[in-house]
Design an enzyme around this catalytic site. Structure first.
Site, PDB file in Angstrom:
ATOM      1  N   ASP A  13       4.989  -7.427  -1.760  1.00 19.03           N
ATOM      2  CA  ASP A  13       4.024  -6.489  -2.332  1.00 19.03           C
ATOM      3  C   ASP A  13       3.942  -6.810  -3.815  1.00 19.03           C
ATOM      4  O   ASP A  13       4.743  -7.582  -4.350  1.00 19.03           O
ATOM      5  CB  ASP A  13       4.507  -5.041  -2.124  1.00 19.03           C
ATOM      6  CG  ASP A  13       3.564  -4.017  -2.761  1.00 19.03           C
ATOM      7  OD1 ASP A  13       2.337  -4.228  -2.699  1.00 19.03           O
ATOM      8  OD2 ASP A  13       4.046  -3.024  -3.336  1.00 19.03           O
ATOM      9  N   SER A  14       2.986  -6.183  -4.491  1.00 17.68           N
ATOM     10  CA  SER A  14       2.883  -6.358  -5.932  1.00 17.68           C
ATOM     11  C   SER A  14       4.047  -5.677  -6.657  1.00 17.68           C
ATOM     12  O   SER A  14       4.311  -5.982  -7.813  1.00 17.68           O
ATOM     13  CB  SER A  14       1.559  -5.759  -6.413  1.00 17.68           C
ATOM     14  OG  SER A  14       1.458  -4.430  -5.957  1.00 17.68           O
ATOM     15  N   CYS A  76       1.012  -5.050   1.230  1.00 19.27           N
ATOM     16  CA  CYS A  76       0.162  -4.603   0.125  1.00 19.27           C
ATOM     17  C   CYS A  76      -1.263  -4.608   0.650  1.00 19.27           C
ATOM     18  O   CYS A  76      -1.720  -5.632   1.186  1.00 19.27           O
ATOM     19  CB  CYS A  76       0.310  -5.571  -1.044  1.00 19.27           C
ATOM     20  SG  CYS A  76      -0.858  -5.295  -2.389  1.00 19.27           S
ATOM     21  N   GLU A 155       4.716   5.399  -8.891  1.00 12.93           N
ATOM     22  CA  GLU A 155       5.736   4.587  -9.576  1.00 12.93           C
ATOM     23  C   GLU A 155       6.617   5.458 -10.469  1.00 12.93           C
ATOM     24  O   GLU A 155       7.816   5.229 -10.604  1.00 12.93           O
ATOM     25  CB  GLU A 155       5.070   3.506 -10.436  1.00 12.93           C
ATOM     26  CG  GLU A 155       4.333   2.449  -9.661  1.00 12.93           C
ATOM     27  CD  GLU A 155       5.195   1.221  -9.342  1.00 12.93           C
ATOM     28  OE1 GLU A 155       6.276   1.110  -9.929  1.00 12.93           O
ATOM     29  OE2 GLU A 155       4.768   0.428  -8.485  1.00 12.93           O
ATOM     30  N   CYS A 187      -3.199   2.261   0.711  1.00 11.23           N
ATOM     31  CA  CYS A 187      -2.410   1.676  -0.376  1.00 11.23           C
ATOM     32  C   CYS A 187      -0.967   2.053  -0.097  1.00 11.23           C
ATOM     33  O   CYS A 187      -0.685   3.206   0.257  1.00 11.23           O
ATOM     34  CB  CYS A 187      -2.857   2.240  -1.722  1.00 11.23           C
ATOM     35  SG  CYS A 187      -1.796   1.731  -3.090  1.00 11.23           S
ATOM     36  N   HIS A 189       1.412   2.711  -1.882  1.00 10.35           N
ATOM     37  CA  HIS A 189       2.015   3.731  -2.735  1.00 10.35           C
ATOM     38  C   HIS A 189       1.664   5.158  -2.291  1.00 10.35           C
ATOM     39  O   HIS A 189       2.363   6.097  -2.627  1.00 10.35           O
ATOM     40  CB  HIS A 189       1.528   3.583  -4.178  1.00 10.35           C
ATOM     41  CG  HIS A 189       2.167   2.462  -4.910  1.00 10.35           C
ATOM     42  ND1 HIS A 189       1.947   1.148  -4.592  1.00 10.35           N
ATOM     43  CD2 HIS A 189       3.020   2.469  -5.965  1.00 10.35           C
ATOM     44  CE1 HIS A 189       2.641   0.384  -5.424  1.00 10.35           C
ATOM     45  NE2 HIS A 189       3.302   1.157  -6.261  1.00 10.35           N
TER      46      HIS A 189
HETATM   47  N1  DGL Z   1       0.658  -2.034  -3.278  1.00  6.26           N
HETATM   48  C1  DGL Z   1      -0.726  -2.087  -3.657  1.00  6.26           C
HETATM   49  C2  DGL Z   1      -1.617  -1.807  -2.440  1.00  6.26           C
HETATM   50  O1  DGL Z   1      -1.156  -1.423  -1.378  1.00  6.26           O
HETATM   51  C3  DGL Z   1      -1.041  -1.099  -4.738  1.00  6.26           C
HETATM   52  C4  DGL Z   1      -0.432  -1.420  -6.058  1.00  6.26           C
HETATM   53  C5  DGL Z   1      -1.201  -2.442  -6.852  1.00  6.26           C
HETATM   54  O2  DGL Z   1      -2.316  -2.151  -7.314  1.00  6.26           O
HETATM   55  O3  DGL Z   1      -0.689  -3.528  -7.000  1.00  6.26           O
HETATM   56  O4  DGL Z   1      -2.801  -1.998  -2.540  1.00  6.26           O
END
Ligand code: DGL
Length: 272
Positions: A13-14, A76, A155, A187, A189
């Protein structure tokens, strides 16, 4: 003989968001070892172009391949939305994204045929969810909304109370009046903000988190290809890598994973 492939599942993931997917994988596949990569030096992906996110995703995938992973899970939504095709084409192992499994669950759940999707600007702009939902059920009416501030709120661990509630209201009040009965948390998050999101959307709306559906899809792929690990005498290893210093990651990871992460190694990912 039962298959016993001890190679780990690679997950990236990012940043920390993908840990919500890793958590579901660990719950569904308790005998599988995992390697998680959080590209914390380059987060967020959600506001970056498709070209850049695809390039980062390829670099992440190469890093995990070098650790001998047997399956890659793109945990992600943004990277899945824009990079899945390129990764699936270029990698010698099966690759799973989070969009298709989540879309299938939402298409099966909705009664009104009106489905909402919330995600990062990159995910919404890609139209990947709308396409996947319509592939699952052609008559669905899909309304999408980008909610970029949810990522830093999650976060920061700012998931309850007045601030996230106000942000959720600002993003979702209009969507709540469109008659959607199912809302995809597009997403990784967003599951952390489920409480305030549900509050604004109202009782009649089902929230769909793709994590469990992704874990189910991962199990199916491993089973089909004879790649499952058998139960071993010692529990499987779970390794964590990040591209920025690990302190912040270690601090918040437990909230996403549901258990503390003791150690994460900082690595330098070579661009492709
Ligand atoms: N984890 C990313 C997603 O599911 C969101 C966070 C980001 O913007 O990198 O899209």
């Amino acid at each position: 003989m039962l298959p016993d492939d001890r190679r780990p599942i690679g997950v990236f993931d990012s940043g920390v968001g993908g840990l919500t997917v890793l958590r579901a994988l660990m719950e569904r596949l308790p005998h599988e070892a995992t390697v998680y990569l959080g590209d914390t030096a380059r987060v967020p992906y959600g506001t970056k172009s498709a070209e850049v996110v695809t390039r980062y995703s390829l670099a992440n995938a190469r890093f995990l391949l070098a650790r001998d992973v047997k399956l890659l899970v793109i945990a992600c939504n943004t990277a899945s939305a824009v990079g899945l095709e390129a990764l699936a084409q270029q990698l010698p192992i099966p690759v799973l994204g989070v969009i298709e499994p989540g879309a299938k669950v939402a298409a099966a759940r909705t009664r009104t045929g009106r489905v909402g999707v919330i995600g990062t600007p990159g995910t919404v702009r890609s139209g990947a969810y709308a396409r996947a939902l319509k592939r699952a059920r052609a008559d669905l009416v899909v309304t999408s909304r980008a909610c970029p501030l949810f990522v830093p709120l999650a976060e920061e661990g700012w998931t309850t109370g007045e601030v996230p509630r106000l942000v959720a209201r600002q993003y979702l009040s209009e969507l709540a009046t469109t008659g959607v009965d199912t809302l995809v948390l597009g997403c990784t998050h967003y599951p952390l903000l489920q409480g305030v999101i549900a509050e604004v959307m109202g009782d009649g709306v089902t929230l769909v988190d793709s994590a469990a559906a992704v874990a189910e899809a991962a199990e199916a792929v491993l089973q089909e290809r004879g790649l499952l690990a058998a139960k071993a005498a010692t529990p499987p290893a779970h390794a964590y890598f990040v591209t920025d210093t690990p302190d912040r990651f270690l601090e918040v990871a437990g909230r996403f994973l549901g258990r503390p992460v003791e150690q994460a190694e900082q690595v330098d990912i070579r661009p492709v």
